[in-house]
Write a protein that holds these residues in place. Structure first.
Motif, mmCIF file in Angstrom:
data_model
loop_
_atom_site.group_PDB
_atom_site.id
_atom_site.type_symbol
_atom_site.label_atom_id
_atom_site.label_comp_id
_atom_site.label_asym_id
_atom_site.label_seq_id
_atom_site.Cartn_x
_atom_site.Cartn_y
_atom_site.Cartn_z
ATOM 1 N N ALA A 1 0.734 -1.276 -0.093
ATOM 2 C CA ALA A 1 0.081 0.042 0.088
ATOM 3 C C ALA A 1 0.913 1.365 -0.169
ATOM 4 O O ALA A 1 0.620 2.358 -0.762
ATOM 5 C CB ALA A 1 -0.721 -0.189 1.148
ATOM 6 N N PHE A 2 1.875 1.224 0.761
ATOM 7 C CA PHE A 2 2.962 2.384 0.782
ATOM 8 C C PHE A 2 3.417 2.445 -0.613
ATOM 9 O O PHE A 2 3.341 3.838 -0.794
ATOM 10 C CB PHE A 2 4.094 2.170 1.692
ATOM 11 C CG PHE A 2 3.671 2.596 3.291
ATOM 12 C CD1 PHE A 2 3.223 3.820 3.415
ATOM 13 C CD2 PHE A 2 3.883 1.475 4.206
ATOM 14 C CE1 PHE A 2 3.058 4.203 4.892
ATOM 15 C CE2 PHE A 2 3.783 2.026 5.484
ATOM 16 C CZ PHE A 2 3.151 2.906 5.739
ATOM 17 N N GLY A 3 3.726 1.697 -1.357
ATOM 18 C CA GLY A 3 4.201 1.557 -2.706
ATOM 19 C C GLY A 3 3.234 2.379 -3.642
ATOM 20 O O GLY A 3 3.438 2.935 -4.531
ATOM 21 N N THR B 1 8.582 7.952 7.615
ATOM 22 C CA THR B 1 8.226 6.386 7.112
ATOM 23 C C THR B 1 9.593 5.880 5.997
ATOM 24 O O THR B 1 9.696 4.849 6.252
ATOM 25 C CB THR B 1 7.116 6.733 5.884
ATOM 26 O OG1 THR B 1 5.881 7.351 6.624
ATOM 27 C CG2 THR B 1 6.419 5.413 5.374
ATOM 28 N N THR B 2 10.239 6.864 5.439
ATOM 29 C CA THR B 2 11.327 6.393 4.542
ATOM 30 C C THR B 2 12.363 5.855 5.783
ATOM 31 O O THR B 2 12.986 5.067 5.385
ATOM 32 C CB THR B 2 11.757 7.512 3.791
ATOM 33 O OG1 THR B 2 12.216 8.804 4.610
ATOM 34 C CG2 THR B 2 10.838 7.780 2.755
ATOM 35 N N GLY C 1 2.731 5.949 -2.795
ATOM 36 C CA GLY C 1 3.829 6.805 -3.597
ATOM 37 C C GLY C 1 4.202 8.007 -2.872
ATOM 38 O O GLY C 1 5.188 8.919 -3.081
ATOM 39 N N ILE C 2 3.652 8.476 -1.594
ATOM 40 C CA ILE C 2 3.819 9.704 -0.928
ATOM 41 C C ILE C 2 4.418 9.164 0.415
ATOM 42 O O ILE C 2 3.459 8.545 1.094
ATOM 43 C CB ILE C 2 2.595 10.347 -0.879
ATOM 44 C CG1 ILE C 2 2.040 10.855 -2.240
ATOM 45 C CG2 ILE C 2 2.848 11.384 0.421
ATOM 46 C CD1 ILE C 2 0.766 11.598 -2.013
ATOM 47 N N LEU C 3 5.503 9.363 0.673
ATOM 48 C CA LEU C 3 6.395 8.726 2.047
ATOM 49 C C LEU C 3 6.674 10.204 2.569
ATOM 50 O O LEU C 3 7.454 10.962 1.853
ATOM 51 C CB LEU C 3 7.117 7.780 1.766
ATOM 52 C CG LEU C 3 6.896 6.632 0.827
ATOM 53 C CD1 LEU C 3 8.383 5.737 0.557
ATOM 54 C CD2 LEU C 3 6.000 5.904 1.807
ATOM 55 N N ARG D 1 7.181 4.096 -6.240
ATOM 56 C CA ARG D 1 6.767 5.650 -6.856
ATOM 57 C C ARG D 1 7.010 6.646 -6.088
ATOM 58 O O ARG D 1 6.561 7.835 -6.528
ATOM 59 C CB ARG D 1 5.071 5.683 -6.670
ATOM 60 C CG ARG D 1 4.339 4.287 -7.566
ATOM 61 C CD ARG D 1 3.012 4.595 -7.583
ATOM 62 N NE ARG D 1 2.320 3.479 -8.766
ATOM 63 C CZ ARG D 1 1.091 3.417 -8.921
ATOM 64 N NH1 ARG D 1 0.448 4.344 -8.593
ATOM 65 N NH2 ARG D 1 0.633 2.525 -9.511
ATOM 66 N N TYR D 2 8.036 6.596 -5.261
ATOM 67 C CA TYR D 2 8.851 7.585 -4.660
ATOM 68 C C TYR D 2 9.825 8.219 -5.607
ATOM 69 O O TYR D 2 10.183 7.647 -6.489
ATOM 70 C CB TYR D 2 9.341 7.326 -3.535
ATOM 71 C CG TYR D 2 9.935 8.221 -2.516
ATOM 72 C CD1 TYR D 2 9.178 8.891 -1.775
ATOM 73 C CD2 TYR D 2 11.346 8.419 -2.270
ATOM 74 C CE1 TYR D 2 9.636 9.870 -0.769
ATOM 75 C CE2 TYR D 2 11.762 9.252 -1.390
ATOM 76 C CZ TYR D 2 10.966 9.967 -0.676
ATOM 77 O OH TYR D 2 11.410 11.026 0.311
#
Length: 75
Positions: free
Chosen positions: A7-9, A18-19, A12-14, A45-46
């Motif tokens: 879901a994090f992938g 989180t990173t 795409g907004i981290l 997607r980062y």
């Protein structure tokens, strides 16, 4: 855990926290390899320019498991 990382992938907004957490998971040798690889894939997607150097460092570190290094290369 794998679903959350996927879901994090997809999002795409981290943020910075989180990173940091994802990077800690990548290097945690006590975690299952699938979770560690999913942590790398969560960056898909980062913004590449923000994380490219870190993944290149992982790729060039021969002490890290090859599955993590391959996933880093693909990112």
């Amino acid at each position: 855990m794998l679903g959350s990382l996927k879901a994090f992938g997809n999002i795409g907004i981290l943020n910075k926290n989180t990173t940091f957490l994802l990077e800690e998971m990548i290097f945690d040798e006590e975690l299952d390899m699938a979770v560690r690889v999913a942590s790398v894939e969560a960056f898909r997607r980062y913004n590449c320019e923000d994380i490219r150097d870190r993944f290149m460092d992982i790729l060039m570190t021969f002490g890290i498991d090859s599955e993590i290094r391959i996933a880093s290369y693909l990112q």
